[in-house]
Structures are given as structure tokens and as C-alpha cells.
Design a protein around this motif. Structure first.
Motif: not given
Length: 91
Positions: A44-45, A50-52, A75-77
Motif C-alpha cells: 500500500l505504501e 501519494c503526495e511527497e 488512504k492506506a488506512f
């Protein structure tokens, strides 16, 4: 000097207790579930959008530049909760 006393409990008996074997503490199914969940979180990570963001400047600590961090934990949660809802078992 007063001694620590717990009424009804022989604290010295703890020192005489045998140490448990590793097989008594860890089970293969539990280790497989934990390893699978950890691997799922790594996927997932790595693959969720994602934002960086850049971290603090490391020069003060003798480093070079800034580290870049992927920010997709929220989002992963929610993906994790959806997977648990879909495939999790109740009691």
C-alpha cells in the motif's frame, strides 16, 4: 527497609518459574498473519497514490539535503479497513 509485599502472591515464585520455549510464545499461523499484513502495508505504501513532502534539512546533523517522504497513510488506512470489512472474520 520495608519489603514489597503483595498479599496472597509469592513474588519469589516468579524467579523459580521456567522460561517458556519459543514455540510456546509464537505460532506459525500468527507469524504468517503478521507477515502477510506487514507485506500488505508495504505494498500500500509503495503503490497507492501519494503526495511527497521533504523533511527537515539534515545538514545541521551532518547529513546532506532533505529526505523525501510519501504521504499516503490516510488512504492506506481506509484501504486496510475496506479489506478487513470484506475479508475479516467475526468472533
Amino acid at each position: 527497609s520495608e519489603k514489597f509485599v503483595m498479599p496472597g502472591i509469592d513474588v519469589r515464585a516468579l524467579a523459580r518459574m521456567p522460561c517458556p520455549r519459543l514455540g510456546d510464545l509464537v505460532s506459525l499461523p500468527a507469524a504468517a498473519i503478521f507477515s502477510s499484513w506487514l507485506g500488505f502495508q508495504v505494498l500500500l505504501e509503495r503503490f497507492l497514490p501519494c503526495e511527497e513532502a521533504e523533511g527537515t534539512d539534515l545538514a545541521a546533523a551532518g547529513g546532506h539535503g532533505r529526505l523525501t517522504y510519501r504521504l499516503n497513510g490516510h488512504k492506506a488506512f481506509w484501504v486496510s479497513m475496506a479489506v478487513l470489512a470484506a475479508f475479516g472474520r467475526g468472533p
